[in-house]
Design an enzyme around this catalytic site. Structure first.
Site, short mmCIF file in Angstrom:
data_model
loop_
_atom_site.label_atom_id
_atom_site.label_comp_id
_atom_site.label_asym_id
_atom_site.label_seq_id
_atom_site.Cartn_x
_atom_site.Cartn_y
_atom_site.Cartn_z
N LYS A 195 18.48 11.36 -45.53
CA LYS A 195 19.24 10.74 -44.11
C LYS A 195 17.14 10.11 -43.46
O LYS A 195 16.82 10.92 -42.97
CB LYS A 195 19.88 10.95 -42.78
CG LYS A 195 20.08 10.21 -41.40
CD LYS A 195 20.48 10.81 -40.64
CE LYS A 195 20.57 9.79 -39.37
NZ LYS A 195 19.68 9.63 -38.99
N GLN B 296 17.88 6.17 -35.36
CA GLN B 296 19.07 5.15 -34.56
C GLN B 296 18.38 5.13 -32.76
O GLN B 296 17.65 6.54 -32.44
CB GLN B 296 20.09 5.92 -34.83
CG GLN B 296 21.10 5.70 -35.89
CD GLN B 296 20.31 6.15 -37.38
OE1 GLN B 296 20.35 7.51 -36.53
NE2 GLN B 296 20.32 5.88 -37.76
N SER C 220 17.63 14.06 -41.85
CA SER C 220 16.89 13.67 -40.54
C SER C 220 15.52 14.52 -40.28
O SER C 220 15.07 14.04 -41.30
CB SER C 220 17.70 13.71 -39.25
OG SER C 220 17.02 12.38 -38.64
#
Lengths: 472, 472
Positions: A326, A330, A301
């Site tokens: 990733k 979210q 991420s």
């Protein structure tokens, strides 16, 4: 989805956005209300019919609220996105409480993959790392309880607990036949996410900044420590995001603006309609010294954004192994009854517009750690002795070959005479009874040595290579 | 749920009920309409809100009909019943068509377990059995396509195909490290479900009836062949339901009435309210000769009813290994849009009222087959040679020890001198080049010998023991 079993207070270690960031992206400042737009009666009627059939006819009594939760979970599963998940009211509440209080756990980032709680990365020097947990380990059992059917949040709550207490995790490891039991002693997980030091090599001063996650204060601390390093006139900078599972989008953007050349894109955010928004670095010019990023399969991420930006927008080297992959952001959405859906709202792309989801950022210089970094902890059901052949012997051979001067000659799991010789040598050196067998005492010592070697960085080939790049 | 990849025409090999049977059980003859009884607006509102959130905000476009199917699948998953499943309209239709036409496939019973298509049992002497598929093998990939997310029915349709064509299945086997590739040549699957023969032993005639499933005509054929055996004055009867995945409830009740002592319960059916209905045998008296049932881990559903009744109501011996453990009855329910839910409506219990779900029927005399029955097919990436150590060698050693006179001395996977000697002996006997290495030619021959040995029953320890029981 990631859930930090780490120090996060107001984020959970995944790539998340603050509420205002989201609002800005969605509609330029105003927070949108979630409004109904599905009035397709036929489809709701079908769900209704299924609920009726099941409650009427199924052989056992059916809990209707469970059915509804199953329906939502089932809908989220069709998205095939491990980061979009449902959390029921009591779990959501309990989870918030557990984040409020002082946090004690094992220090690892987890996600839900193939229906199993999976380690994304153990934090540096955490109980999880010291016990031997590794990225992609699947947690099958927590203290005797099967995790099958357990939500990620419920699993995390079971893994967490009081400092000093022990949790036993049974894990499945890719490439390893039998499940492995690991005892992890819980501890207070330190809140610091930035560590820095200066390494002197060939007359040059090399600054190293390790980032263990991208939490609220990480950018400020990064800025302070970078200034200290620069005040010491470093000749180069290594940014180590190995095992860093990510964090807040805003934080990585701030850090990017401190090191990525002026005007270059740090990251691009793409929404449902494919609209992209680029975040540009507002650094003044370009750093005068070379920068190298260190990555591994636990860099996820926000770590990947940073590594990708250093590589593409900065033209810097990235040393290590491919990152986790990733590439989404979210946000947690609250439902009418207090339950929550954590949903993937945006995709991020690297500076050059590459989508790294499930792919990761490829290093410019690929360096693997020595084999013993990846060896599986030994299991002592019986001593390992001459002429036996199994996976535990294979792991012991890899460890001996990697961290001792006693080479067993082979690493395929067959305990031959040369292996026995190597074991004797190791036992003699360590002051253990010299038996030529790997008994519990010898095996435990061998593993302690492996952990020492990993923590002491004497075999850290990735760091060594990064230093070389700067010195060259 | 079971789906036969076998010969079934109007059932699918699982324990199913005919429509009229169901109607009778539910309300004494009238078919009940499925009526709505859930008017809990709050719960439907929650589902509606989740659908709205996901379609509005998710990073990618969302197919609403997929969401609805996901909701139904998710609801069925909360039941934790692998036999209750959803089938969309096109799959349901395609599946019906594929059952109408002449059936060509690989001949195995499959279920959906832990989200993966899993072999319950290959049919006797089917392509599946000959290729080495075994109960509990999980099918990961079908002809290069990952089965993850594939429904059971879709998977079955991909596995089926024209006679003579090959399907490559990548399977995960419990206790085996790496996935295994198996090429299975499809064939027409014979429709006969009853085979019988007479074995002479110690001057006694022993009738053996093998049941490969409980299909529509199985009871009639059983009755005919039993009469033939009895006309030959058999001294005992062996009923072999090994690898028999089940079938129609009514059929096993009819067969039970031909062999279970008069007035004894064959099976008990329990509904949602816990009401039980016992089905009693209407045999005239009791068979004069002893009966023995043969079972294994592939004996499921109707097979377990029969084995349980022979054991409990008949007091007969059951020889072999524990059965599969499927103690429920399903029926397919049609939804408004043509899609179907196959739902578990009833639980069945053995004659004495024991629930065998997930437990199975325990044999009275436990007999395992020789180890080589359970050996994994060899994989020939490279020849297996002296001083190597791996799982393939382990399997080859088990095969050599089991079916040849050349004993490798060890079965732990280390290729020592004794193993090399045994390989040479086997190669010499088989007229192969004597190299002492297990190359592709030698390995293939070894596996052919294993399949011959299994089909020839010369090492069938379970059958041998059943014969002993009758002769004693």
């Amino acid at each position: 989805m990631y859930v930090a079993m780490g120090p996060m207070n107001d984020d959970n270690g995944s790539m998340e956005m603050e509420q205002d960031e989201v609002a800005q992206l969605i509609n330029g400042g105003e927070t949108e209300e979630v409004l109904g737009n599905v009035d397709d009666d036929e489809e709701m009627a079908k769900i209704q019919q299924a609920i009726d059939m099941i409650t009427d006819k199924y052989v056992d009594e059916v809990d209707e609220s469970k059915l509804v939760e199953g329906a939502i979970t089932g809908m989220l599963e069709t998205l095939e996105d491990p980061y979009s998940v449902y959390m029921d009211e009591s779990t959501a509440e309990e989870f918030m409480n557990s984040l409020d209080s002082t946090f004690e756990g094992i220090g690892a980032e987890v996600s839900m993959t193939d229906g199993r709680v999976t380690i994304v990365a153990p934090f540096r020097d955490s109980p999880a790392e010291n016990a031997g947990l590794r990225p992609n380990d699947k947690i099958l059992v927590i203290d005797g309880e099967d995790t099958d059917g357990l939500s990620l949040y419920d699993a995390v709550l079971k893994i967490r607990g009081e400092k000093g207490s022990t949790v036993t995790l049974t894990i499945e490891r890719p490439g390893v036949n039998d499940p492995i039991d690991l005892d992890v002693v819980r501890d207070e997980i330190p809140i610091e996410t930035v560590y820095s030091e200066i390494i002197e090599e060939d007359g040059k001063s090399i600054g190293v900044i390790e980032l263990s996650s991208f939490a609220e204060k990480t950018a400020t601390e990064f800025e302070e420590q970078l200034k200290e390093l620069e005040d010491s006139n470093i000749d180069g900078l290594i940014i180590d995001v190995r095992g860093n599972p990510g964090g807040l989008l805003q934080v990585v953007e701030e850090i990017g603006s401190l090191i990525i050349p002026e005007g270059e894109p740090i990251v691009q955010i793409e929404d449902q309609e494919g609209e992209r928004m680029r975040q540009l670095s507002n650094l003044d010019g370009k750093k005068e010294y070379p920068i190298v990023a260190l990555t591994d399969e636990g860099s996820a991420s926000a770590s990947e954004i940073l590594a990708g930006a250093l590589k593409e927008a900065g033209g810097y080297e990235v040393v290590g192994t491919n990152t986790f992959g990733k590439g989404t952001v979210q946000q947690t959405l609250r439902m009418v009854d207090g339950s929550e859906i954590k949903l993937t709202l945006f995709r991020w792309l690297t500076s050059d517009g590459n989508n790294i989801n499930e792919v990761g950022v490829e290093p410019t210089i690929k360096v693997e750690q020595p084999d013993f970094y990846y060896a599986t902890p030994l299991d002592f059901e019986e001593p390992l002795t001459y002429d036996m052949s199994n996976e535990h012997i294979k792991n012991a051979q890899i460890m001996l070959a990697g961290i001792s001067e006693f080479d067993p000659g082979r690493t395929d799991g067959y305990f031959d005479e040369e292996t026995e010789e190597a074991v004797r040598g190791f036992q003699e050196q360590e002051g253990l009874e010299v038996t030529g067998e790997i008994n519990e005492e010898t095996g435990t010592r061998l593993q302690e040595k492996v952990i020492e070697a990993i923590q002491g960085k004497e075999y850290d080939l990735q760091l060594d290579r990064a230093i070389e790049v700067i010195v060259e």
